[in-house]
Design a protein around this motif. Structure first.
Motif, PDB file in Angstrom:
ATOM      1  N   LEU A 234       0.849  -1.296   0.071  1.00 59.93           N
ATOM      2  CA  LEU A 234      -0.100  -0.002   0.063  1.00 59.93           C
ATOM      3  C   LEU A 234       0.877   1.273   0.025  1.00 59.93           C
ATOM      4  O   LEU A 234       0.541   2.160  -0.773  1.00 59.93           O
ATOM      5  CB  LEU A 234      -0.822   0.001   1.116  1.00 59.93           C
ATOM      6  N   LEU A 235       1.787   1.519   0.830  1.00 57.99           N
ATOM      7  CA  LEU A 235       2.814   2.447   0.899  1.00 57.99           C
ATOM      8  C   LEU A 235       3.654   2.869  -0.343  1.00 57.99           C
ATOM      9  O   LEU A 235       3.770   3.828  -0.737  1.00 57.99           O
ATOM     10  CB  LEU A 235       3.784   2.214   2.182  1.00 57.99           C
ATOM     11  N   VAL A 236       4.261   1.587  -0.618  1.00 61.12           N
ATOM     12  CA  VAL A 236       4.962   1.742  -2.059  1.00 61.12           C
ATOM     13  C   VAL A 236       4.065   2.262  -3.218  1.00 61.12           C
ATOM     14  O   VAL A 236       4.404   2.907  -4.027  1.00 61.12           O
ATOM     15  CB  VAL A 236       5.857   0.519  -2.146  1.00 61.12           C
ATOM     16  N   GLN A 237       2.788   1.473  -3.300  1.00 63.60           N
ATOM     17  CA  GLN A 237       1.920   2.094  -4.330  1.00 63.60           C
ATOM     18  C   GLN A 237       1.595   3.541  -4.571  1.00 63.60           C
ATOM     19  O   GLN A 237       1.350   4.091  -5.479  1.00 63.60           O
ATOM     20  CB  GLN A 237       0.748   0.815  -4.352  1.00 63.60           C
ATOM     21  N   VAL A 238       1.393   4.048  -3.085  1.00 63.92           N
ATOM     22  CA  VAL A 238       1.216   5.544  -3.112  1.00 63.92           C
ATOM     23  C   VAL A 238       2.447   6.195  -3.742  1.00 63.92           C
ATOM     24  O   VAL A 238       2.411   7.036  -4.418  1.00 63.92           O
ATOM     25  CB  VAL A 238       1.013   5.897  -1.577  1.00 63.92           C
ATOM     26  N   ALA A 366      -4.660  -3.173  -2.031  1.00 60.85           N
ATOM     27  CA  ALA A 366      -3.376  -2.269  -1.587  1.00 60.85           C
ATOM     28  C   ALA A 366      -2.884  -1.561  -2.815  1.00 60.85           C
ATOM     29  O   ALA A 366      -1.960  -0.821  -2.996  1.00 60.85           O
ATOM     30  CB  ALA A 366      -2.160  -3.142  -1.089  1.00 60.85           C
ATOM     31  N   ILE A 367      -3.308  -2.326  -4.163  1.00 60.18           N
ATOM     32  CA  ILE A 367      -3.091  -1.762  -5.199  1.00 60.18           C
ATOM     33  C   ILE A 367      -4.008  -0.606  -5.659  1.00 60.18           C
ATOM     34  O   ILE A 367      -3.767   0.442  -6.288  1.00 60.18           O
ATOM     35  CB  ILE A 367      -2.967  -2.703  -6.388  1.00 60.18           C
ATOM     36  N   THR A 368      -5.276  -0.800  -5.873  1.00 61.40           N
ATOM     37  CA  THR A 368      -6.463  -0.022  -6.131  1.00 61.40           C
ATOM     38  C   THR A 368      -6.532   1.380  -5.309  1.00 61.40           C
ATOM     39  O   THR A 368      -6.799   2.292  -5.689  1.00 61.40           O
ATOM     40  CB  THR A 368      -7.706  -0.682  -6.245  1.00 61.40           C
ATOM     41  N   ALA A 369      -6.544   1.111  -3.808  1.00 58.67           N
ATOM     42  CA  ALA A 369      -6.560   2.189  -2.969  1.00 58.67           C
ATOM     43  C   ALA A 369      -5.678   3.321  -3.284  1.00 58.67           C
ATOM     44  O   ALA A 369      -6.157   4.642  -3.162  1.00 58.67           O
ATOM     45  CB  ALA A 369      -6.384   1.679  -1.653  1.00 58.67           C
ATOM     46  N   PRO A 370      -4.292   3.056  -3.352  1.00 54.50           N
ATOM     47  CA  PRO A 370      -3.524   4.586  -3.730  1.00 54.50           C
ATOM     48  C   PRO A 370      -4.092   5.264  -5.111  1.00 54.50           C
ATOM     49  O   PRO A 370      -3.733   6.287  -5.173  1.00 54.50           O
ATOM     50  CB  PRO A 370      -2.272   3.694  -3.883  1.00 54.50           C
ATOM     51  N   GLN A 371      -4.758   4.507  -6.027  1.00 55.05           N
ATOM     52  CA  GLN A 371      -5.310   5.293  -6.818  1.00 55.05           C
ATOM     53  C   GLN A 371      -6.241   6.509  -6.710  1.00 55.05           C
ATOM     54  O   GLN A 371      -6.562   7.576  -7.540  1.00 55.05           O
ATOM     55  CB  GLN A 371      -5.940   4.537  -7.965  1.00 55.05           C
ATOM     56  N   VAL A 372      -6.666   6.210  -5.460  1.00 52.16           N
ATOM     57  CA  VAL A 372      -7.666   7.501  -4.831  1.00 52.16           C
ATOM     58  C   VAL A 372      -6.628   8.228  -3.877  1.00 52.16           C
ATOM     59  O   VAL A 372      -7.004   9.323  -3.890  1.00 52.16           O
ATOM     60  CB  VAL A 372      -8.803   6.624  -4.324  1.00 52.16           C
ATOM     61  N   LEU A 373      -6.082   7.513  -3.279  1.00 55.03           N
ATOM     62  CA  LEU A 373      -5.357   8.150  -1.903  1.00 55.03           C
ATOM     63  C   LEU A 373      -4.290   9.191  -2.655  1.00 55.03           C
ATOM     64  O   LEU A 373      -4.273  10.234  -1.990  1.00 55.03           O
ATOM     65  CB  LEU A 373      -4.809   7.109  -1.182  1.00 55.03           C
TER      66      LEU A 373
END
Length: 414
Positions: A234-238, A366-373
């Motif tokens: 999650l952190l790296v995907q952000v 953890a991949i899709t959430a960063p697309q919003v965050l």
């Protein structure tokens, strides 16, 4: 522990897979990425422009937003339901076959849409079809591939994303100029690449799963190792999303390009991304193989995250050329290393082999959430800094750093 576990705890011993399996596995992943990369990058924007030339950007944003929501839900559901599928054709194979055929049909629906409402419905059907195929396909790695070959399999699967990008650019954007032919070629390519693997897939026999399996659940997050892997991704995907979203604007408004100042920022961006992709491919492929031979995952994933953190920090600290070049090469190195070996690592920390599809669907969040965050965080940082993109990349470096360190908390995998 002295040796990394070959397979998940409680899973049957897995025999080594053959070279033909690996080849078909790689082609199936290429087909899976061709299922959506051309649609999202080229076909859907062109279709939105045909339907509503004046409001194409708004229309595209709307259908992408709702499509992403359907994709996340379907990926979770398809993975969980494939866990409890029981029959002579295996757990994953029926879903992969049906999904691949449905993707081909969904391309026809999108092409046939003539109103914004029809396009929205078609895109929802398309996203559901893609993830009916994609979720169970991802679960094949932990189901079938033994621990000592997971790095190689992940490295081969890692070639799919750039391969789909090359297919989009070389075949669809350059070689073909008619929209109907573009849709047709993609609709045919997906089943041709995916079905041979699915039809030849031999899944290990497993006992009938418990009734609790097959329902969406957050139970995997109570497992320490899974939680650490989830937090890391999650952190790296952000950090990755920051780099994708803002690099062009950084080159336009912050970077000092020196002798390249006469070039359009888009041209510089293309060159940076091309070089970064080459480095990423090489690092991912050889990193995956080496992680198999050394039977270590965490050190490679940590090194990849730290390299991305260094690349992002360099963008924040050294906007003058060749700082951006060095930064993107370092970021690409880290991206390839992290993405490939992390795929193998995640396959080895799944807490319940009976529910691999369900838990991989959860990991996909953890991949899709960063697309919003990431856009929301970027907006806040730019507002606070008065539009200084160095703040965004400083934050990106911190996210990648913490993501790299989170992996060190994993215990079941070396």
């Amino acid at each position: 522990m002295d040796e990394p576990s070959e397979n998940q705890a409680g899973a049957p011993a897995l025999a080594p897979v053959s070279r033909p399996f690996m080849g078909l596995f790689a082609l199936a992943h290429l087909g899976a990425f061709i299922a959506f990369i051309p649609m999202l990058n080229l076909l859907l924007p062109l279709k939105a422009e045909l339907i509503d030339p004046a409001g194409k950007a708004v229309l595209l944003s709307q259908v992408m937003l709702w499509g992403a929501a359907v994709a996340a839900v379907t990926n979770l559901a398809a993975g969980a339901l494939s866990d409890v599928t029981h029959g002579p054709f295996g757990r994953r194979r029926p879903w992969i076959i049906v999904g691949a055929l449905a993707v081909a049909g969904a391309h026809g629906f999108v092409f046939a849409a003539v109103t914004p409402q029809q396009l929205l419905v078609a895109v929802l059907v398309f996203q559901a079809a893609v993830n009916v195929m994609f979720g169970p396909l991802n679960a094949v790695l932990p189901d079938v591939v033994p621990g000592r070959q997971k790095g190689l399999a992940a490295a081969l699967a890692g070639l799919a994303l750039p391969g789909a990008g090359l297919f989009t650019a070389g075949v669809l954007a350059v070689a073909l100029d008619q929209l109907d032919l573009r849709f047709l070629v993609v609709a045919l390519a997906v089943p041709l690449l995916v079905l041979p693997f699915a039809l030849h897939l031999s899944e290990p026999r497993r006992p009938r799963p418990a009734a609790r399996v097959g329902l969406p659940s957050l139970a995997a997050l109570t497992d320490r190792d899974f939680l650490m892997a989830f937090a890391s991704r999650l952190l790296v995907q952000v950090a990755i999303t920051f780099n994708v979203l803002y690099l062009l604007f950084y080159l336009q408004e912050t970077a000092r390009l020196g002798s390249l100042d006469h070039l359009r920022p888009e041209a510089v961006l293309g060159g940076l991304l091309g070089l970064s992709t080459v480095i990423s491919l090489a690092a991912g492929f050889f990193g995956g193989i080496l992680s198999d031979r050394l039977r270590r995952r965490r050190s490679f994933v940590t090194a990849g995250g730290l390299a991305m953190a260094g690349g992002a920090a360099l963008l924040a600290a050294a906007p003058g050329w060749p700082g951006p070049l060095a930064a993107q090469l370092l970021f690409g190195l880290g991206l390839g290393l992290y993405s490939t070996v992390d795929t193998a690592l995640v396959a080895e920390v799944l807490p319940d082999p009976q529910a691999a599809g369900r838990d991989l669907g959860l990991m996909n969040v953890a991949i899709t959430a960063p697309q919003v965050l990431a856009p929301l965080l970027g907006l806040g940082l730019l507002s606070l800094s008065g539009g200084d993109f160095r703040w965004v990349y400083a934050a990106s470096a911190l996210f990648a750093l913490f993501g790299a360190l989170a992996v060190t908390g994993i215990r079941r995998v070396r």
